[in-house]
Enzyme design. Structure first.
Site, PDB file in Angstrom:
ATOM      1  CG  ASN A 140      -2.315  -0.851   0.944  1.00  9.32           C
ATOM      2  OD1 ASN A 140      -1.915  -1.997   0.196  1.00  9.32           O
ATOM      3  ND2 ASN A 140      -3.160  -0.908   1.545  1.00  9.32           N
ATOM      4  CG  MET A 141      -1.299   4.948  -1.723  1.00 12.18           C
ATOM      5  SD  MET A 141       0.159   5.052  -2.975  1.00 12.18           S
ATOM      6  CE  MET A 141      -1.326   5.045  -4.496  1.00 12.18           C
ATOM      7  CE  LYS A 142      -0.988   2.732   7.100  1.00 15.14           C
ATOM      8  NZ  LYS A 142      -2.675   3.044   7.775  1.00 15.14           N
ATOM      9  N   GLY A 143       2.213   2.096   3.403  1.00 16.33           N
ATOM     10  CA  GLY A 143       3.920   1.724   3.295  1.00 16.33           C
ATOM     11  C   GLY A 143       4.306   0.721   4.589  1.00 16.33           C
TER      12      GLY A 143
ATOM     13  CG  ASP D 481      -6.681   3.472   7.651  1.00 21.33           C
ATOM     14  OD1 ASP D 481      -7.397   4.388   8.204  1.00 21.33           O
ATOM     15  OD2 ASP D 481      -5.328   3.919   8.145  1.00 21.33           O
TER      16      ASP D 481
END
Ligand code: B12
Ligand code: B12
Ligand SMILES: Cc1ncc(COP(=O)(O)O)c(C=O)c1O
Ligand SMILES: Cc1ncc(COP(=O)(O)O)c(C=O)c1O
Lengths: 259, 523, 259, 523
Positions: A140-143, D481
């Protein structure tokens, strides 16, 4: 280093690399700590039984420092003793995933210049496993741990299918998207369900005749690179893996096969 | 800092007054006496090192051979022998020991001898000051990290193994490394010689070993980017000499207590109290942080009933220390609440005691010890006991935190025991870093009440001790539940009443320093 | 019971007393926990070395769950695995101090009526050992764990010599006081100093020709009854001993010999 | 209880208002629908037990064969079949499944069928009330020990092994025993039959297994002299049936959450929310304490940033629960702060969140879960993390304390893992038993500020959810999330819009109970 070089390792003074033993507070004292429960009620004989098990494990002077009755016929022990066994450190060879650390920018630049197109990656947490945090960390983006995940890499086209994905569904997606690489996460390991799941997927990909075209990677807290190789995967990543390690490996491998 | 406990300042002042009276009496007693170890320390400070082939230090050979001279002090006879022999201090001592030179005789009091003795003493002081300056420069350059300082012990019994373990500790966050000395070294009336790999339950404290560990920690300090303090013991029969070696070998912290040796080693009280005075003068000059021994009291006495004895003793240790020229920042007053953690609300009592000490001695870096006595073979339980104690420590702003070990009940720590302890402590303290700023204790609650009660009891006890004198108080078993007599215990034969012509230029300079400083501060 | 009776022990269902193994969460799974430090820096090979040592200890599927570099060439490991060894519980025989629990009043009454005089006991913590808390717990008025110590027993004349008592001094006192029983505490065990100390005292008492007349007992956290017997003592008491256990044993033994 | 955090009551009221609006919308939506599991639960409550040789429950066979009838409800067709066949509920179900009896057809709405259906429903209610009375009598007789209730899980995968482990836990102080069910059971659209020794990562939840464990815990309760609560899951695709089995087999605690299945099992939201309403009505009647699932949110979302989503969800769970007739004492609202313990001052944030929940839901027995996500293979560190959490729990008066296990990162607990956890927790909580009474938090400090901020953010979030509706909010990934859509996920094909002639006398009585109670309380 891809291979360990015993000579290059800074061993404490006096250590014989061919007979390495545990160290408590003197070289080769062999001191180890052990704990377990026995299915017998606490009594002097059960303590002695614990001590003897320590002896059978190879402990010299096994000493039971703590014993507790858990009731219902069980008792718990903490032992210390001096392990007589040793390992020849020089003979141990462990396969490793390449360890060259490459940055986000370097990886993207390399893919763009050498491969000339984006790498297509499909990922999933398969079977009945619903633990997405690990695969999300990588994809994911967030990493994870301050690093971006694959979705953020301009030169990767990363698709995370989420959790509890049956192997059939994953395979269909691999074919449909013509993926260069597949990332499989397995966190639940009870009854070795992860091994079954991973082996099944590898077989299915093989049967489909696309194994050569795909970089097949698995990961999870109980996965090691060695186990992954045994299962027919190209690499395995364990606890604490960072996205850039995976990205770097994928870039190398896809380029090696397809550039 | 505003009080969270609402302690009565009048009562605190009253405790200080009683304690100071006790201290004055102790120091008056001590000033009239000297001991074999004070005389040996004097020789060490003026430069005598080494020993004979059997490992007996020259200072012992010299002093033992000159017992009749001791009421007058060894300094002048020794200076005279130096003049006569034209040798340096160590050579002189050797010559004296081997019969080549005699002590005593005429010229002992002549002005040239006096001048030499004085010069030697000046050199000793310069050496100490140099060490202080060195430490200050290093501290300045590297810093030493946040308080409480994390204090670990190494005790392998082999100084080189101790070095390895110390370095591993420093990497894991240790800020003070104490080298525990061998069981019963405190009862030896000499300091073993050289670099040794001997000892059990600890490693012999020797000048050689001090040097080995100091060098290792200096290296580790550079690596870690913070100055790591070295600790050992100015305690036992050789207390003054240990203090002297500490001051010259740049030890930073030394365990040093007025009563510990009496109570826990059965050392004669006249001996220990006399040695105390001298050793504290040395530590004061050497910029050494002392750790007092109240953390031991509650191993023998009941922690809940006898908590006030810890506080009373802290007041006495403080008073003696201040009168010997130690600065508040040098007073690592010890304490530990050895309570059975399975009893209800013990954490509250722990916090009350720790907070109380914090507020009563605001400028002292209290040294806080984990409750070791109730550690068992259950390492998992023990690890949690130690964690709770770490929390109490950070919640109450302690200055030095001795790390509890989960294996306390079994062995001196294994290499990872310390690392696991440091990891856990750093985690607990970090996650509660500012908790002390966040909480207050409710008025009339158990915590405030407990602290107030303990203070009141300490006040009463100090009054009794002042009235009866410290000797009588020790005879009544008022501390640590241990009874000792003025004539009992080890080492009384090493105490001498000073004759009117007693001279010790080193002591004079040390005392002069205090007087000067006291004057400067208008005290 | 003075001897363990396997049949009388309530073992959990299914446990075979002749092959007892550790229990984690199923019978005979053999699960044990182990930890130790190796004098090698952390690397994949060192983890494998730790795993192999687990294997040598008899663990099936040894798994390294935690590894940490300690620096300076050391690394720490936590393992779990399935112990293949088992003990035959039926064959274990451990000598025990009599376990009949007798009260303060009963003990005193028995001594008074059967022996007709007070039992003279001398105790000490010997050698360089300064740990008095243990011997005090047994002997002093105050006692331990809510029980009175021997000094409080009207039918015992108990003399506690304290700590760091040389064996010579202790022997002198034994003779001087014509002691019926001797209690020796040893807490420090480094370099087996306690064994040396205890053996020396036993020899000295033997040499003095008074061994038969004396009930010789030792105690301390690392003392077991078995070790005590080996050292020529009549009994040994370990961690958590209560005064009444000792009083009761002394009463029995002195009466047996002298009444 | 006076507030230690100075939370704004107006803002709390505002949160409650928004949450109640969300709850009304959810319950309105649900009241227009039924699901296969609601219908099966209805059959179970009126007495259908057992299944075919392949292990398929009769209730599934019946309901699956009657999908076309479900918009009208299974109750009347089934009652009619009972009348026609003259058989008891289980026999009837079997006959229907095997084709011997038909559902539907004429007479479904006649008054005799209606009367029978009503009588069956009354019997169901009586059975539930009997269970409640039984529990109350046992609690009255034995008590259950101090709060927080210590809650442990057993998860061997074999119910008989679970029994052994549960008994060992009870001896070590456990007050609630939860039998974890097999991985992925929540995705089964049936409840397995009989007493099973199958499952991995847990033991299948079946009626047979419920009985085995209930009997074992009743025995252990007698031995321990305190009533031990049994916990399982009213969650997943069979949520309503699980609640029904819980109510008749005297489970005391059930995990039951409005959003958990949607977020963490990808169960369709229409399905779960419809099932929610029915399952809560059952739990309300059954005197079951529910545990909501907010303790899971911060495993996927960041604990520091998303703390307010936990609070917002607690408000929503509370509102739905109250409207379904649950009493505040039945609301074990879940929470857990999954923060990296190596970050500074996390303990302060932990305490702030726990105290905040405590003050906002003063009458609910909050269920507090340890921060599992940051547990590693380092069992020594983990044991301390859990200890700190135990301290936070007792410092803030939590109601149910889920015990952290040092081996959390590796396996379901070994038999001694739980005992060591119970030992440590009892020690920490005992030694700090009255700490909550002793401390207050300073105005303007980090703890107060944090709590106030989280409340403010929750207030904003709830307003958004109220405005957009819960479906949209879930589509926006506002919780944990995780993003979900109204048509996505498992189980939507089991949802039916009720036709105007829908009848379910069991549901009627359950709803009637709430209405009656609401009326009685003037709500
Ligand atoms: C969070 C969590 C949950 C959450 C999951 C939420 C979610 N959406 O992921 C919830 C609460 C839902 C949950 C439920 C359950 N859980 Co859970 N859970 C955990 C927990 C606490 C943390 C896992 C985690 O998030 N770690 C953080 C991530 C970042 O680490 P990671 O997964 O190791 O990933 C890293 C590496 O491994 C690697 N990696 C991982 N995957 C991949 C893939 C690739 C391709 C690559 C390259 C790298 C890689 O990179 C990541 C970053 O470094 C662990 C305990 C623990 N502390 O480990 C238990 C744990 C994993 N759960 C467990 C169990 C049994 C369950 C349940 C089955 C219990 C039950 N019966 O109900 C359920 C059902 C879940 C199911 N069907 O799978 C067990 C598994 C035991 C085992 N070894 O088999 C554990 C170990 C707890 C325990 N001791 O019992 N769980
Ligand atoms: C209190 C204590 C001290 C106090 C002692 C005060 C005193 N007057 O006793 C002080 C602070 C002075 C001290 C100093 C030292 N200590 Co210390 N100390 C402890 C500690 C914390 C507790 C011991 C205790 O009081 N236990 C409570 C009593 C009630 O238990 P117990 O002794 O086991 O006694 C019971 C039974 O064993 C039995 N029992 C005991 N004796 C006898 C005798 C008889 C006849 C019978 C029947 C029964 C019996 O009955 C008792 C009641 O149940 C332990 C660690 C620990 N938690 O165990 C370390 C410990 C014992 N100390 C240790 C060491 C090394 C030292 C020092 C040598 C360190 C040093 N180098 O400076 C010094 C020097 C002491 C010396 N010369 O002996 C080590 C010993 C290691 C080893 N196994 O060899 C320990 C284990 C700590 C450690 N991990 O390093 N210590
Ligand atoms: C002041 C003091 N000196 C010395 C010691 C150490 O004991 P020993 O005298 O055996 O070195 C301690 C132990 O805690 C102490 O507190
Ligand atoms: C509300 C709720 N339901 C169920 C579960 C368990 O998961 P599963 O759905 O796999 O039974 C949890 C886990 O924490 C939960 O909180």
């Amino acid at each position: 280093m891809k291979r360990k070089d015993v000579a290059a390792l800074a061993l404490p003074e006096g250590v014989n690399p061919h007979a390495v033993r545990p160290y408590g507070d003197a070289l080769d004292d062999g001191l180890v700590q052990v704990s377990f429960t026995l299915p017998v009620p606490l009594c002097p004989e059960s303590v002695e039984a614990a001590r003897r098990l320590g002896g059978q494990m190879g402990l010299k002077e096994p000493t039971v420092y703590h014993q507790a009755d858990l009731g219902h016929g069980f008792s718990f022990y903490i032992l210390y003793g001096k392990l007589q066994h040793a390992v020849d450190f020089g003979r141990i060879v462990v396969p490793r995933v390449s360890e060259t650390h490459v940055s986000f920018d370097e990886i993207n630049a390399r893919v763009q210049s050498v491969l000339g197109r984006r790498i297509r990656v499909v990922g999933a947490c398969t079977g009945s496993d619903a633990h997405t945090v690990g695969i999300d960390a990588i994809m994911n983006m967030k990493g994870y741990d301050g690093e971006y995940g694959l979705e953020r890499y301009p030169q990767f086209d990363a698709r995370n299918l989420g959790s509890q994905v049956p192997n059939e569904v994953l395979l269909r997606q691999i074919v449909e998207l013509d993926a260069d690489a597949v990332l499989v996460s397995q966190v639940v390991t009870q009854r070795d369900v992860h091994l079954d799941n991973l082996a099944e997927l590898a077989d299915m990909i093989e049967a489909q005749g696309i194994r050569e075209r795909i970089v097949l990677v698995c990961g999870g807290p109980r996965i090691t690179h060695e186990v992954a190789l045994e299962l027919g995967y190209d690499a395995g990543f364990g606890a604490g893996t960072r996205p850039s390690q995976v990205a770097s490996f994928l870039a190398d491998e896809v380029i090696r096969r397809k550039a | 800092m505003t009080s969270k406990l609402d302690l009565d300042p009048g009562r605190i002042a009253c405790c200080r007054e009683s304690a100071d009276a006790v201290a004055r009496a102790v120091l008056a007693f001590a000033s009239e006496r000297t001991t074999v170890s004070i005389e040996r320390a004097t020789l060490r400070l003026i430069g005598v090192e080494g020993g004979d082939d059997a490992g007996v230090p020259w200072v012992n050979r010299v002093v033992d051979g000159a017992r009749s001279l001791l009421p007058g002090g060894i300094a002048l006879p020794f200076a005279r022998a130096m003049r006569v022999g034209g040798l340096d201090p160590t050579q002189t001592a050797r010559a004296v020991a081997e019969g080549g030179l005699e002590l005593g005789g005429e010229g002992v009091a002549d002005s040239e001898t006096q001048a030499l003795a004085h010069a030697l003493a000046e050199r000793a002081m310069a050496r100490i000051s140099g060490t202080v300056a060195d430490r200050e420069a290093r501290l300045e350059a590297l810093g030493e990290g946040p308080r409480p300082l994390l204090y670990v012990i190494v005790a392998s019994g082999n100084i080189f193994e101790d070095v390895v373990q110390a370095k591993v500790c420093v990497r894991a966050g240790a800020q003070v490394v104490a080298v525990i000395r061998s069981t019963a070294q405190s009862l030896l009336d000499y300091i073993p010689e050289g670099t040794t790999t001997e000892g059990y339950g600890g490693t012999y404290a020797t000048q050689g070993n001090f040097r080995v560990m100091r060098a290792a920690l200096d290296e580790a300090s550079e690596e870690a980017g913070r100055y790591v303090r070295l600790c050992n013991y100015a305690s036992g029969l050789c207390m003054p000499e240990m203090a002297a070696l500490g001051a010259v070998e740049r030890l930073d912290v030394m365990l040093n207590d007025a009563l510990y040796g009496i109570l826990f080693r059965d050392i004669n009280m006249q001996r220990t109290l006399t040695d105390q005075a001298f050793s504290r003068l040395v530590s004061a000059a050497g910029g050494i942080l002392i750790n007092t021994g109240e953390d031991n009291y509650l191993t023998t006495a009941d922690a809940v009933d006898a908590a006030h004895t810890v506080l009373a003793s802290q007041f006495i240790n403080e008073a003696i220390a201040l009168r010997c020229g130690l600065q508040p920042w040098q007073l690592g007053l010890g304490h530990a609440m050895q309570m059975n953690p399975l009893n209800e609300d013990t954490f509250l009592l722990e916090v009350a005691q720790a907070q109380m000490a914090r507020e009563i001695f605001p400028d002292c870096p209290l040294k806080y010890m984990p409750p070791t006595k109730h550690m068992t073979g259950d390492i998992f339980r023990g690890h949690v006991q130690d964690a709770m104690f770490s929390l109490a420590s950070v919640m109450t702003g302690q200055g030095i935190h001795l790390l509890g070990m989960m294996t306390e009940a079994m062995h001196t720590p294994h290499i990872h025991d310390r690392v696991l302890a440091l990891d856990a402590t750093r985690m607990v303290m970090g996650s509660a870093r500012h908790l002390a700023d966040e909480i207050s204790f409710v008025p009339g609650g158990r915590i405030r009440t407990r602290a107030q009660e303990v203070l009141a009891e300490a006040c009463d006890l100090l009054e009794t001790v002042r009235r009866d004198g410290i000797f009588a108080a020790l005879g009544q078993g008022r501390f640590a539940d241990v009874v000792r007599t003025a004539e009992g215990g080890r080492g009384l034969d090493g105490v001498f009443v000073k004759s009117p012509d007693y001279r010790n230029p080193v002591e004079d300079l040390l005392r002069g320093r205090v007087a000067w400083r006291g004057a400067a501060e208008g005290a």
